[in-house]
Design an enzyme around this catalytic site. Structure first.
Site, PDB file in Angstrom:
ATOM      1  N   TYR A 155       0.829  -1.217   0.000  1.00  0.00           N
ATOM      2  CA  TYR A 155       0.000   0.000   0.000  1.00  0.00           C
ATOM      3  C   TYR A 155       0.863   1.267   0.000  1.00  0.00           C
ATOM      4  O   TYR A 155       0.752   2.086  -0.913  1.00  0.00           O
ATOM      5  CB  TYR A 155      -0.993  -0.038   1.162  1.00  0.00           C
ATOM      6  CG  TYR A 155      -1.943   1.138   1.159  1.00  0.00           C
ATOM      7  CD1 TYR A 155      -2.811   1.359   0.088  1.00  0.00           C
ATOM      8  CD2 TYR A 155      -1.979   2.043   2.217  1.00  0.00           C
ATOM      9  CE1 TYR A 155      -3.675   2.450   0.073  1.00  0.00           C
ATOM     10  CE2 TYR A 155      -2.843   3.131   2.210  1.00  0.00           C
ATOM     11  CZ  TYR A 155      -3.686   3.337   1.132  1.00  0.00           C
ATOM     12  OH  TYR A 155      -4.529   4.419   1.118  1.00  0.00           O
ATOM     13  N   LYS A 159       1.489   4.119  -3.045  1.00  0.00           N
ATOM     14  CA  LYS A 159       1.213   5.555  -2.898  1.00  0.00           C
ATOM     15  C   LYS A 159       2.495   6.394  -3.093  1.00  0.00           C
ATOM     16  O   LYS A 159       2.415   7.534  -3.557  1.00  0.00           O
ATOM     17  CB  LYS A 159       0.548   5.846  -1.549  1.00  0.00           C
ATOM     18  CG  LYS A 159      -0.838   5.189  -1.407  1.00  0.00           C
ATOM     19  CD  LYS A 159      -1.842   5.675  -2.463  1.00  0.00           C
ATOM     20  CE  LYS A 159      -3.260   5.178  -2.214  1.00  0.00           C
ATOM     21  NZ  LYS A 159      -4.226   5.621  -3.228  1.00  0.00           N
TER      22      LYS A 159
HETATM   23  P1  NAD Z   1     -13.469   2.791  -0.302  1.00  0.00           P
HETATM   24  O1  NAD Z   1     -13.099   1.374  -0.150  1.00  0.00           O
HETATM   25  O2  NAD Z   1     -14.653   3.327   0.425  1.00  0.00           O
HETATM   26  O3  NAD Z   1     -13.626   3.166  -1.845  1.00  0.00           O
HETATM   27  C1  NAD Z   1     -12.741   2.658  -2.807  1.00  0.00           C
HETATM   28  C2  NAD Z   1     -13.257   2.949  -4.185  1.00  0.00           C
HETATM   29  O4  NAD Z   1     -12.369   2.312  -5.118  1.00  0.00           O
HETATM   30  C3  NAD Z   1     -14.654   2.402  -4.422  1.00  0.00           C
HETATM   31  O5  NAD Z   1     -15.429   3.359  -5.117  1.00  0.00           O
HETATM   32  C4  NAD Z   1     -14.423   1.177  -5.303  1.00  0.00           C
HETATM   33  O6  NAD Z   1     -15.445   1.002  -6.282  1.00  0.00           O
HETATM   34  C5  NAD Z   1     -13.126   1.533  -6.022  1.00  0.00           C
HETATM   35  N1  NAD Z   1     -12.430   0.291  -6.379  1.00  0.00           N
HETATM   36  C6  NAD Z   1     -11.986  -0.694  -5.543  1.00  0.00           C
HETATM   37  N2  NAD Z   1     -11.464  -1.698  -6.280  1.00  0.00           N
HETATM   38  C7  NAD Z   1     -11.580  -1.339  -7.579  1.00  0.00           C
HETATM   39  C8  NAD Z   1     -11.219  -1.948  -8.818  1.00  0.00           C
HETATM   40  N3  NAD Z   1     -10.622  -3.137  -8.868  1.00  0.00           N
HETATM   41  N4  NAD Z   1     -11.497  -1.291  -9.973  1.00  0.00           N
HETATM   42  C9  NAD Z   1     -12.077  -0.069  -9.954  1.00  0.00           C
HETATM   43  N5  NAD Z   1     -12.439   0.560  -8.826  1.00  0.00           N
HETATM   44  C10 NAD Z   1     -12.199  -0.073  -7.662  1.00  0.00           C
HETATM   45  O7  NAD Z   1     -12.151   3.584   0.116  1.00  0.00           O
HETATM   46  P2  NAD Z   1     -11.849   5.127   0.364  1.00  0.00           P
HETATM   47  O8  NAD Z   1     -11.395   5.216   1.782  1.00  0.00           O
HETATM   48  O9  NAD Z   1     -12.923   6.002  -0.112  1.00  0.00           O
HETATM   49  O10 NAD Z   1     -10.544   5.278  -0.564  1.00  0.00           O
HETATM   50  C11 NAD Z   1     -10.494   6.090  -1.704  1.00  0.00           C
HETATM   51  C12 NAD Z   1      -9.048   6.459  -1.949  1.00  0.00           C
HETATM   52  O11 NAD Z   1      -8.551   7.179  -0.812  1.00  0.00           O
HETATM   53  C13 NAD Z   1      -8.116   5.267  -2.149  1.00  0.00           C
HETATM   54  O12 NAD Z   1      -7.183   5.568  -3.161  1.00  0.00           O
HETATM   55  C14 NAD Z   1      -7.415   5.149  -0.790  1.00  0.00           C
HETATM   56  O13 NAD Z   1      -6.159   4.556  -0.914  1.00  0.00           O
HETATM   57  C15 NAD Z   1      -7.323   6.608  -0.385  1.00  0.00           C
HETATM   58  N6  NAD Z   1      -7.145   6.860   1.032  1.00  0.00           N
HETATM   59  C16 NAD Z   1      -8.114   6.544   1.945  1.00  0.00           C
HETATM   60  C17 NAD Z   1      -7.897   6.830   3.307  1.00  0.00           C
HETATM   61  C18 NAD Z   1      -8.921   6.531   4.372  1.00  0.00           C
HETATM   62  O14 NAD Z   1      -8.612   6.656   5.560  1.00  0.00           O
HETATM   63  N7  NAD Z   1     -10.133   6.161   4.036  1.00  0.00           N
HETATM   64  C19 NAD Z   1      -6.682   7.419   3.710  1.00  0.00           C
HETATM   65  C20 NAD Z   1      -5.731   7.720   2.743  1.00  0.00           C
HETATM   66  C21 NAD Z   1      -5.973   7.449   1.414  1.00  0.00           C
END
Ligand code: NAD
Length: 247
Positions: A155, A159
């Site tokens: 992960y 990033k």
């Molecule tokens: P989430 O799991 O709620 O959403 C993830 C999204 O990615 C969903 O809309 C899903 O449809 C899509 N996805 C997953 N697998 C996929 C695939 N194989 N093909 C196409 N789409 C796919 O997660 P989130 O927390 O909303 O994360 C969104 C972004 O933010 C990610 O890049 C994650 O790494 C980043 N992020 C999240 C956090 C956190 O604390 N939630 C922190 C830092 C970064």
């Protein structure tokens, strides 16, 4: 100005969590928003859910790991809407297994979505943005891209790569008036975090200097700013939206 009238915005991973909030924020600011989901059904479900909440979006579900599938969808969108102004590469998966338990397949899967998909999307939209003589590409990074994390090595590795793509494409595409930036969220209240037990969440909150977990809207606001004309002289930055959290 934070007004995206006549702007066409694509958000990958727009079906839930941070992406869903980004979709709503841009619609509130008058953009035409196209969300990508991992499957046709989830894209349709998200569009229907948005409609119930009073938001109009369009859904697609290309295979982000496959350049041809992405290119075909991007071509179709450009043909239908005549522009692609802002692309937000937000879809991502995380990992937290120790290295001994992480398989090569786990590592490849995370790289495929978190890194290759950003490459595929960028490669597909850049020719159109060059033709328009402007465009904005924004990527969702993470605070782990600054500090690493103590498990799930794929992960943070993915990033760090997102930051590399961001900074490099920012320099390559600046002469064409295409800006490329990333937002690096800290701990954000999406389904993943909301379902954690209280005894895990409370110490986590205590460790955040701003004293709370981030909301998806905090992250969406940063995307709005970076996509707007207010950020016209900003490219190649990784904007941390983390309440000064250090994991
Ligand atoms: P989430 O799991 O709620 O959403 C993830 C999204 O990615 C969903 O809309 C899903 O449809 C899509 N996805 C997953 N697998 C996929 C695939 N194989 N093909 C196409 N789409 C796919 O997660 P989130 O927390 O909303 O994360 C969104 C972004 O933010 C990610 O890049 C994650 O790494 C980043 N992020 C999240 C956090 C956190 O604390 N939630 C922190 C830092 C970064």
């Amino acid at each position: 100005m934070l007004d995206f009238k006549d702007k066409v915005v694509i958000v990958t991973g727009g079906t839930r969590g941070i992406g869903y909030e980004i979709v709503k924020s841009f619609i509130e600011n008058h953009a035409t928003v196209i969300l990508f989901g991992s499957r046709k059904e989830t894209a349709i479900e998200a569009v229907e859910k948005l409609k119930k909440e009073g938001y109009d979006a369009i859904g697609f579900a290309p295979n982000l790991n496959d350049y041809e599938s992405v290119r075909k969808t991007i071509d179709e969108i450009y043909k239908n809407y005549g522009r692609i102004d802002i692309v937000i590469n937000n879809a991502g998966i995380s990992a937290n297994k120790k290295i001994e338990e992480t398989t090569s397949e786990d590592f490849t899967n995370i790289m495929n979505l978190n890194v290759n998909a950003v490459f595929n999307m960028s490669k597909a939209v850049v020719p159109y943005m060059k033709e328009q003589k402007e465009g904005v590409i924004l990527n969702t990074s993470s605070m782990v891209s600054i500090y690493g994390q103590p498990s799930g090595v794929g992960y943070p590795a993915s990033k760090f790569a997102v930051n590399g793509i961001t900074k490099s494409l920012a320099r390559e595409l600046a002469p064409f008036h295409i800006r490329v930036n990333a937002v690096a969220p800290g701990i954000i209240k999406t389904d993943m975090i909301a379902n954690l037990p209280k005894d895990m969440i409370e110490p986590l909150i205590k460790s955040i200097p701003l004293g709370r977990i981030g909301e998806p809207r905090d992250v969406a606001n940063a995307f709005l700013f970076l996509a707007s004309d207010m950020a016209n002289y900003i490219t190649g930055v990784i904007l941390q939206v983390d309440g000064a959290a250090r994991n």
